[in-house]
Design an enzyme around this catalytic site. Sequence first.
Site, mmCIF file in Angstrom:
data_model
loop_
_atom_site.group_PDB
_atom_site.id
_atom_site.type_symbol
_atom_site.label_atom_id
_atom_site.label_comp_id
_atom_site.label_asym_id
_atom_site.label_seq_id
_atom_site.Cartn_x
_atom_site.Cartn_y
_atom_site.Cartn_z
ATOM 1 N N CYS A 201 26.141 58.320 77.517
ATOM 2 C CA CYS A 201 26.133 56.952 78.044
ATOM 3 C C CYS A 201 27.485 56.724 78.703
ATOM 4 O O CYS A 201 28.522 56.722 78.014
ATOM 5 C CB CYS A 201 25.909 55.973 76.902
ATOM 6 S SG CYS A 201 25.883 54.250 77.416
ATOM 7 N N HIS B 84 28.505 46.238 74.692
ATOM 8 C CA HIS B 84 28.692 47.389 73.800
ATOM 9 C C HIS B 84 29.395 46.937 72.522
ATOM 10 O O HIS B 84 30.307 46.101 72.570
ATOM 11 C CB HIS B 84 29.548 48.463 74.475
ATOM 12 C CG HIS B 84 28.901 49.086 75.676
ATOM 13 N ND1 HIS B 84 28.120 50.225 75.618
ATOM 14 C CD2 HIS B 84 28.887 48.705 76.976
ATOM 15 C CE1 HIS B 84 27.678 50.531 76.823
ATOM 16 N NE2 HIS B 84 28.115 49.616 77.671
ATOM 17 N N CYS C 182 25.107 51.190 84.482
ATOM 18 C CA CYS C 182 24.696 52.488 83.948
ATOM 19 C C CYS C 182 25.605 53.536 84.581
ATOM 20 O O CYS C 182 25.433 53.870 85.759
ATOM 21 C CB CYS C 182 23.237 52.771 84.265
ATOM 22 S SG CYS C 182 22.668 54.378 83.629
ATOM 23 N N GLU D 248 21.229 53.307 72.697
ATOM 24 C CA GLU D 248 21.244 52.454 73.880
ATOM 25 C C GLU D 248 20.254 51.304 73.772
ATOM 26 O O GLU D 248 19.100 51.492 73.376
ATOM 27 C CB GLU D 248 20.912 53.272 75.138
ATOM 28 C CG GLU D 248 22.041 54.142 75.618
ATOM 29 C CD GLU D 248 21.837 54.605 77.036
ATOM 30 O OE1 GLU D 248 21.066 53.963 77.771
ATOM 31 O OE2 GLU D 248 22.437 55.625 77.409
ATOM 32 N N GLY E 44 29.001 53.412 77.848
ATOM 33 C CA GLY E 44 29.365 53.494 76.429
ATOM 34 C C GLY E 44 30.638 54.280 76.212
ATOM 35 O O GLY E 44 31.475 53.935 75.367
HETATM 36 N N1 LIG Z 1 22.991 55.257 80.001
HETATM 37 C C1 LIG Z 1 23.773 54.229 80.659
HETATM 38 C C2 LIG Z 1 23.866 52.969 79.873
HETATM 39 C C3 LIG Z 1 22.635 52.214 79.978
HETATM 40 C C4 LIG Z 1 22.888 50.921 79.305
HETATM 41 C C5 LIG Z 1 21.589 50.225 79.022
HETATM 42 N N2 LIG Z 1 20.957 50.833 77.864
HETATM 43 C C6 LIG Z 1 21.851 48.765 78.769
HETATM 44 O O1 LIG Z 1 20.892 48.072 78.471
HETATM 45 O O2 LIG Z 1 23.009 48.334 78.924
HETATM 46 C C7 LIG Z 1 25.139 54.676 81.049
HETATM 47 O O3 LIG Z 1 25.299 55.856 81.355
HETATM 48 O O4 LIG Z 1 26.039 53.815 81.097
#
Ligand SMILES: N[C@H](CCC[C@H](N)C(=O)O)C(=O)O
Length: 280
Positions: free
Chosen positions: A220, A162, A79, A211, A223
């Site tokens: 993200c 991703h 994250c 997400e 992301g």
């Molecule tokens: N908000 C996060 C990503 C969370 C990813 C999560 N949703 C997953 O299950 O990989 C970020 O800043 O990278």
Amino acid sequence: MTDTTDHPFLKMHGLGNDFVVLDVRQSGFALTPAMARAIADRRTGLGCDQVVVIETARSGLSDAWMSLWNADGSVTSACGNATRCVAWLLMQQAGSDHAVIETKAGLLDAEMRGDKLVAVDMGPARLDWREIPLAKPVDTLHMGIGIGSLTDPVGVSMGNPHAVFFVGDVAAIDLAALGPVLEHHDLFPERANIEVAQVLAPDRIRMRVWERGTGITSACGTGACATLVAAARRGLTARKADVVLDGGVLTIEWLPDDHVMMTGPVALVAEGMLDSSLLS
Ligand SMILES: N[C@H](CCC[C@H](N)C(=O)O)C(=O)O
């Protein structure tokens, strides 16, 4: 059994991607998926995209271990926005401008780049189908799946999966409808984070994200890293670009050693004591 110990929390965010941060290095408290869901619930809990737990370092190579839970209670290994927030906390506590955080995705090296501005080496981009992971051997540069106007994404892992779809206008995509369908596509045995990206210039990308385990967020970090790597792999941008998210801008650079540097802000917005009803 309701836990009666006091559990202080911090509310933090990176470009509006918000977190409840628990430091359990003294208490050793162990969070469960049900507790993470209860804390993250925006109606009956504190409300956040991810619950972030700071634990005692598991190796002599880091300042702390970081565990991450999505709003649905699922665990994620990476994250980016939370990593900047925790790194900032550790650097403030240590009076240092450098911190190392260990996660399931590996060691993450962070440095201050200005007032509440943090740069993190998010580690290498993983590009092999097995590392995303995918359910079968597929060229991650053209994964060949799609729904509606979203087709042929690029697969990248930053320690979490991703799928990046390039489109002409991110505002025209019904991400709330298409995101959950793609998150659960059969190609993704561990589900996936879904990005829609619009290249504005060789050094500027507009991106929105659905997400895994949380839904649409305002930013993200992993992301944004995946999106820059995907765009550079497709020859759409240089290896460094600003990624413009709903909540603001992250600067991402894919280095020659394959590591991805992410630079962006952090914010501490509140602190308090967890209500024990959330921990039953
Ligand atoms: N908000 C996060 C990503 C969370 C990813 C999560 N949703 C997953 O299950 O990989 C970020 O800043 O990278």
